[in-house]
Design an enzyme around this catalytic site. Structure first.
Site, PDB file in Angstrom:
ATOM      1  N   VAL A   1       0.856  -1.191   0.000  1.00  0.00           N
ATOM      2  CA  VAL A   1       0.000   0.000   0.000  1.00  0.00           C
ATOM      3  C   VAL A   1       0.889   1.236   0.000  1.00  0.00           C
ATOM      4  CG1 VAL A   1      -1.719   1.316   1.300  1.00  0.00           C
ATOM      5  CG2 VAL A   1      -1.939  -1.169   1.083  1.00  0.00           C
TER       6      VAL A   1
ATOM      7  N   GLU B   1      16.283 -12.652  23.934  1.00  0.00           N
ATOM      8  CA  GLU B   1      15.973 -13.992  23.408  1.00  0.00           C
ATOM      9  C   GLU B   1      16.994 -14.404  22.351  1.00  0.00           C
ATOM     10  OE1 GLU B   1      11.839 -13.239  22.402  1.00  0.00           O
ATOM     11  OE2 GLU B   1      11.178 -14.163  24.271  1.00  0.00           O
TER      12      GLU B   1
ATOM     13  N   ALA C   1       1.671  -7.446  20.700  1.00  0.00           N
ATOM     14  CA  ALA C   1       0.653  -8.116  19.899  1.00  0.00           C
ATOM     15  C   ALA C   1      -0.757  -7.909  20.460  1.00  0.00           C
ATOM     16  CB  ALA C   1       0.981  -9.603  19.812  1.00  0.00           C
TER      17      ALA C   1
HETATM   18  C1  LIG Z   1      11.200  -9.757  16.817  1.00  0.00           C
HETATM   19  C2  LIG Z   1       9.931  -9.323  17.508  1.00  0.00           C
HETATM   20  C3  LIG Z   1       9.540  -9.935  18.674  1.00  0.00           C
HETATM   21  C4  LIG Z   1       8.353  -9.564  19.306  1.00  0.00           C
HETATM   22  N1  LIG Z   1       7.990 -10.207  20.450  1.00  0.00           N
HETATM   23  C5  LIG Z   1       6.807  -9.904  21.013  1.00  0.00           C
HETATM   24  C6  LIG Z   1       6.329 -10.638  22.132  1.00  0.00           C
HETATM   25  O1  LIG Z   1       7.017 -11.537  22.631  1.00  0.00           O
HETATM   26  N2  LIG Z   1       5.097 -10.318  22.652  1.00  0.00           N
HETATM   27  C7  LIG Z   1       4.332  -9.337  22.097  1.00  0.00           C
HETATM   28  O2  LIG Z   1       3.215  -9.107  22.553  1.00  0.00           O
HETATM   29  N3  LIG Z   1       4.763  -8.613  21.059  1.00  0.00           N
HETATM   30  C8  LIG Z   1       5.960  -8.880  20.490  1.00  0.00           C
HETATM   31  N4  LIG Z   1       6.384  -8.161  19.413  1.00  0.00           N
HETATM   32  C9  LIG Z   1       5.582  -7.035  18.929  1.00  0.00           C
HETATM   33  C10 LIG Z   1       4.402  -7.498  18.106  1.00  0.00           C
HETATM   34  O3  LIG Z   1       4.817  -8.452  17.140  1.00  0.00           O
HETATM   35  C11 LIG Z   1       3.779  -6.289  17.437  1.00  0.00           C
HETATM   36  O4  LIG Z   1       3.372  -5.403  18.437  1.00  0.00           O
HETATM   37  C12 LIG Z   1       2.584  -6.683  16.581  1.00  0.00           C
HETATM   38  O5  LIG Z   1       3.012  -7.507  15.520  1.00  0.00           O
HETATM   39  C13 LIG Z   1       1.882  -5.447  16.048  1.00  0.00           C
HETATM   40  O6  LIG Z   1       0.830  -5.850  15.229  1.00  0.00           O
HETATM   41  P1  LIG Z   1       0.408  -4.934  13.978  1.00  0.00           P
HETATM   42  O7  LIG Z   1      -0.750  -5.589  13.350  1.00  0.00           O
HETATM   43  O8  LIG Z   1       0.313  -3.535  14.399  1.00  0.00           O
HETATM   44  O9  LIG Z   1       1.669  -5.004  13.008  1.00  0.00           O
HETATM   45  P2  LIG Z   1       2.344  -6.260  12.343  1.00  0.00           P
HETATM   46  O10 LIG Z   1       2.028  -7.512  13.047  1.00  0.00           O
HETATM   47  O11 LIG Z   1       3.774  -5.877  12.190  1.00  0.00           O
HETATM   48  O12 LIG Z   1       1.682  -6.332  10.914  1.00  0.00           O
HETATM   49  C14 LIG Z   1       1.886  -5.353   9.948  1.00  0.00           C
HETATM   50  C15 LIG Z   1       1.354  -5.883   8.636  1.00  0.00           C
HETATM   51  O13 LIG Z   1       1.275  -4.834   7.705  1.00  0.00           O
HETATM   52  C16 LIG Z   1       1.893  -5.219   6.505  1.00  0.00           C
HETATM   53  N5  LIG Z   1       2.353  -3.992   5.884  1.00  0.00           N
HETATM   54  C17 LIG Z   1       3.246  -3.109   6.350  1.00  0.00           C
HETATM   55  N6  LIG Z   1       3.365  -2.075   5.503  1.00  0.00           N
HETATM   56  C18 LIG Z   1       2.520  -2.322   4.489  1.00  0.00           C
HETATM   57  C19 LIG Z   1       2.201  -1.641   3.304  1.00  0.00           C
HETATM   58  N7  LIG Z   1       2.743  -0.469   2.990  1.00  0.00           N
HETATM   59  N8  LIG Z   1       1.320  -2.194   2.460  1.00  0.00           N
HETATM   60  C20 LIG Z   1       0.742  -3.385   2.746  1.00  0.00           C
HETATM   61  N9  LIG Z   1       1.000  -4.071   3.865  1.00  0.00           N
HETATM   62  C21 LIG Z   1       1.878  -3.534   4.722  1.00  0.00           C
HETATM   63  C22 LIG Z   1       2.978  -6.176   6.924  1.00  0.00           C
HETATM   64  O14 LIG Z   1       3.383  -6.986   5.842  1.00  0.00           O
HETATM   65  C23 LIG Z   1       2.231  -6.939   8.001  1.00  0.00           C
HETATM   66  O15 LIG Z   1       1.421  -7.910   7.427  1.00  0.00           O
HETATM   67  C24 LIG Z   1       7.575  -8.520  18.764  1.00  0.00           C
HETATM   68  C25 LIG Z   1       7.983  -7.893  17.594  1.00  0.00           C
HETATM   69  C26 LIG Z   1       9.151  -8.292  16.968  1.00  0.00           C
HETATM   70  C27 LIG Z   1       9.570  -7.618  15.704  1.00  0.00           C
END
Ligand SMILES: Cc1cc2nc3c(=O)[nH]c(=O)nc-3n(C[C@H](O)[C@H](O)[C@H](O)COP(=O)(O)OP(=O)(O)OC[C@H]3O[C@@H](n4cnc5c(N)ncnc54)[C@H](O)[C@@H]3O)c2cc1C
Length: 486
Positions: A92, A188, A337
Site C-alpha cells: 500500500v 531472546e 501483539a
Molecule cells: C522480533 C519481535 C519480537 C516480538 N515479540 C513480542 C512478544 O514476545 N510479545 C508481544 O506481545 N509482542 C511482540 N512483538 C511485537 C508485536 O509483534 C507487534 O506489536 C505486533 O506484531 C503489532 O501488530 P500490527 O498488526 O500492528 O503489526 P504487524 O504484526 O507488524 O503487521 C503489519 C502488517 O502490515 C503489513 N504492511 C506493512 N506495511 C505495508 C504496506 N505499505 N502495504 C501493505 N502491507 C503492509 C505487513 O506486511 C504486516 O502484514 C515482537 C515484535 C518483533 C519484531
C-alpha cells in the site's frame, strides 16, 4: 526504464455490501478481519506479504529452531473458510481519505481499492535512529527475510571460521556475535545464539571450538529488559551471564561496518568490537503510511512515527478510518501483539455495531494480559499483573502462550515437535542456510526498482534463461536428453 505502473480495474463489491478494507496481515490485520467474519460486510485485506507473521518467534527461525512456515502461514489459507474475506497481495503506497480509496502496488501493477470503512494495521519497521546505513551490516528482526538472512549469517560465520582456522588464521571476529538492544527480542536472540554455540554445535566442527564463541548483548540503557523492572532485569542479566552472554550496558552503538562495530560509553570512550555477525534488535519506526494519514488529518506523529488516534482508534474527522496496533499512538500503549489484536477486534465490533444501528461503544480500553521473555532453555521471566515470575514456571507459561497463539493446528503440532528437539535433545531441526538467504536481498536492493526491475525490464539474462528453458524443453520432448548427439 521500468514500465509505467499498470492500473488494474477497481474491484467492485460482488454483493454491494459495506466494504471494509484492512491494510496489513499481521496481528491487527488478521484478527480484525476474523472479527468481521459474521458482519454483513465484504472485507478486503491488502498486505505486502502473503503470510501472517508471528513476529515473537522470528528469533527461533533465525537460530534454527523453527521453520519459517511454522510462524508465517499463508493468510489466504488462514482465511479460506471466511467467505466474506478476500486477500490481496500489495504494497500500500497511498490512502486517499477524501476519495476513500487505498492504492497498492505489486511488481509495477497498481490497484485502487475503494472502501466504506478502513482498518489500517501496517505495523512498524526497524529503526536505526537515523543511521540507516547500519542495516546492511546489522539486519533487524522484523520479517522472514530478516530471520533467514540472520540464520545464514550466523551459521555461515561458523562455517567460515572452520575454514580459516584450518589454515591457521585468526577467527575471533567470526566467532563473536553482537546483539544490539536488550529488550525481549535482543535477550531472546542473545540467549539462543549462546545456547547454539556453546551446546548445539559443540561437536560439529573440527578446527574451531564453538564453546569459545563470544556473544555480546549491547544496550545504551542501564539494565536489560527495562519494561520488566529492575529486579527481573537483574535476574535476567545474571541468567544470561551464566549461559555465557557478555552484557554491555550503558553503551551506545555509534558505528557499524562489515567487520565490527564501535560502542561509546557514557563518558564518551569508544571501544571497537570485531564481530562479523551483528543483529539489530533496538528501536522501531511505525509504517510510513502514518505520515500519509497525518498529512491528510493533521493528527500528530510521535517520535516513533505512530499516529495519534481518537479514544475509539479512529482518525480525527474520519470516523470510518481506524488505525490499530504498532502504528497507533494512544495512552502510551506498548507495541505488543495484544494491543494490536484487541484494537483490531474493537474496530471490527464498532464497524459491525454501526451497521446494526447500535450506539457507539465506550472508548478502547486495553486489557494487559502480561509480558514474558525467554532467556534460555527452561529459563524465562514473566509479569502478570503484580506477579513477577522467573525460571521454569515462567518458561512453561511462555511455551503455553506461544503455542496457543501460533496460527493453525498443523503449525502448533510441528512447532511443538521442533521445541522437543531443541529443548529436550539440545538440537536444532532448521539449520539450512544458503548463499541466497544472505546475499540475495542486498543484490535486489542494488537494482533501482528491486524485483520489479527483473519483471518489467527483462534484459539479456532473462533472454538467456528463456533460451535455456526452451532448450531443456526440446531435449525432453525429443527424448534426446543425455544422448551424445543431442
Ligand atoms: C522480533 C519481535 C519480537 C516480538 N515479540 C513480542 C512478544 O514476545 N510479545 C508481544 O506481545 N509482542 C511482540 N512483538 C511485537 C508485536 O509483534 C507487534 O506489536 C505486533 O506484531 C503489532 O501488530 P500490527 O498488526 O500492528 O503489526 P504487524 O504484526 O507488524 O503487521 C503489519 C502488517 O502490515 C503489513 N504492511 C506493512 N506495511 C505495508 C504496506 N505499505 N502495504 C501493505 N502491507 C503492509 C505487513 O506486511 C504486516 O502484514 C515482537 C515484535 C518483533 C519484531
Amino acid at each position: 526504464m521500468a514500465e509505467k505502473a499498470a492500473t488494474s480495474p477497481t474491484p467492485t463489491s460482488p454483493t454491494q455490501r459495506h466494504r471494509v478494507v484492512v491494510v496489513g496481515s499481521g496481528f491487527g490485520g488478521l484478527f480484525g478481519t476474523k472479527a468481521l467474519s459474521r458482519a454483513d460486510v465484504d472485507v478486503t485485506m491488502i498486505a505486502k506479504t502473503t503470510h501472517h507473521l508471528f513476529q515473537p518467534l522470528l528469533y527461533q527461525v533465525a537460530t534454527g529452531i523453527l521453520s519459517e512456515g511454522e510462524i508465517a502461514p499463508p493468510t489466504r489459507e488462514v482465511l479460506a473458510k471466511q467467505k466474506n474475506a478476500t486477500v490481496l497481495l500489495g504494497d500500500v503506497t497511498g490512502i486517499d481519505l477524501d476519495e476513500r480509496t487505498v492504492t497498492s502496488h505489486v511488481l509495477g501493477r497498481q490497484l485502487v481499492t475503494p472502501y466504506d470503512s478502513l482498518i489500517v494495521a501496517a505495523g512498524a519497521g526497524q529503526s536505526y535512529f537515523g543511521n540507516d546505513q547500519f542495516a546492511e551490516f546489522a539486519p533487524g528482526m522484523k520479517s522472514i527475510d530478516d530471520a533467514l538472512e540472520l540464520r545464514g549469517r550466523i551459521f555461515g560465520a561458523f562455517e567460515l571460521a572452520e575454514l580459516f582456522a584450518a589454515s591457521g588464521r585468526n577467527v575471533d571476529h567470526l566467532l563473536t556475535f553482537v546483539v544490539v538492544g536488550a529488550g525481549p527480542t535482543g535477550v531472546e536472540m542473545a540467549g539462543q545464539i549462546a545456547e547454539l554455540a556453546h551446546k548445539t554445535l559443540k561437536r560439529d566442527f573440527r578446527a574451531i571450538n564453538t564453546r569459545k564463541a563470544r556473544v555480546i548483548l549491547v544496550d545504551a540503557a542501564g539494565q536489560v529488559l527495562p519494561p520488566f523492572g529492575a529486579k527481573l532485569g537483574r535476574w535476567t542479566q545474571e541468567k544470561l551471564e551464566r549461559i555465557g552472554v557478555e552484557v554491555l550496558l550503558g553503551s551506545m552503538v555509534v558505528a557499524v561496518d562489515e567487520r565490527g562495530l564501535e560502542v561509546q560509553d557514557k563518558a564518551g570512550n569508544r571501544t571497537r568490537i570485531e564481530a562479523v555477525t551483528k543483529v539489530w534488535a533496538a528501536g522501531v519506526q511505525a509504517s510510513p503510511l502514518g505520515r500519509t494519514l497525518s498529512e491528510q488529518t493533521g493528527a500528530q506523529l510521535d517520535r516513533a512515527g505512530r499516529i495519534a488516534v481518537n479514544p475509539d482508534l479512529t482518525l480525527p474527522g474520519h470516523p470510518e478510518v481506524f488505525v490499530v496496533g504498532d502504528m497507533a499512538a494512544l495512552d502510551n500503549l506498548p507495541g505488543v501483539a495484544q494491543v494490536a489484536i484487541q484494537g483490531a477486534r474493537y474496530a471490527a465490533k464498532e464497524i459491525d455495531g454501526r451497521l446494526r444501528g447500535k450506539a457507539p461503544h465506550p472508548p478502547f480500553k486495553y486489557f494487559d494480559k502480561g509480558s514474558m521473555a525467554t532467556i534460555s532453555r527452561f529459563g524465562a521471566v514473566a509479569t502478570v499483573g503484580k506477579l513477577r515470575i522467573t525460571g521454569f514456571l515462567a518458561w512453561v507459561m511462555w511455551l503455553a502462550v506461544h503455542l496457543f497463539y501460533i496460527t493453525g493446528f498443523k503449525n502448533q503440532v510441528t512447532a511443538l515437535l521442533h521445541w522437543l528437539v531443541t529443548f529436550v535433545a539440545n538440537d536444532r531441526s532448521e539449520r539450512t542456510a544458503t548463499e541466497q538467504q544472505i546475499f540475495a536481498r542486498a543484490a535486489l536492493k542494488r537494482l533501482d526498482l528491486g524485483a520489479q526491475e527483473l519483471v518489467s525490464e527483462p534484459g539479456r539474462t532473462r533472454e538467456e534463461l528463456e533460451a535455456q528453458a526452451l532448450e531443456e524443453v526440446r531435449l525432453t520432448d525429443s527424448g534426446a536428453r543425455g544422448r551424445a548427439d543431442a
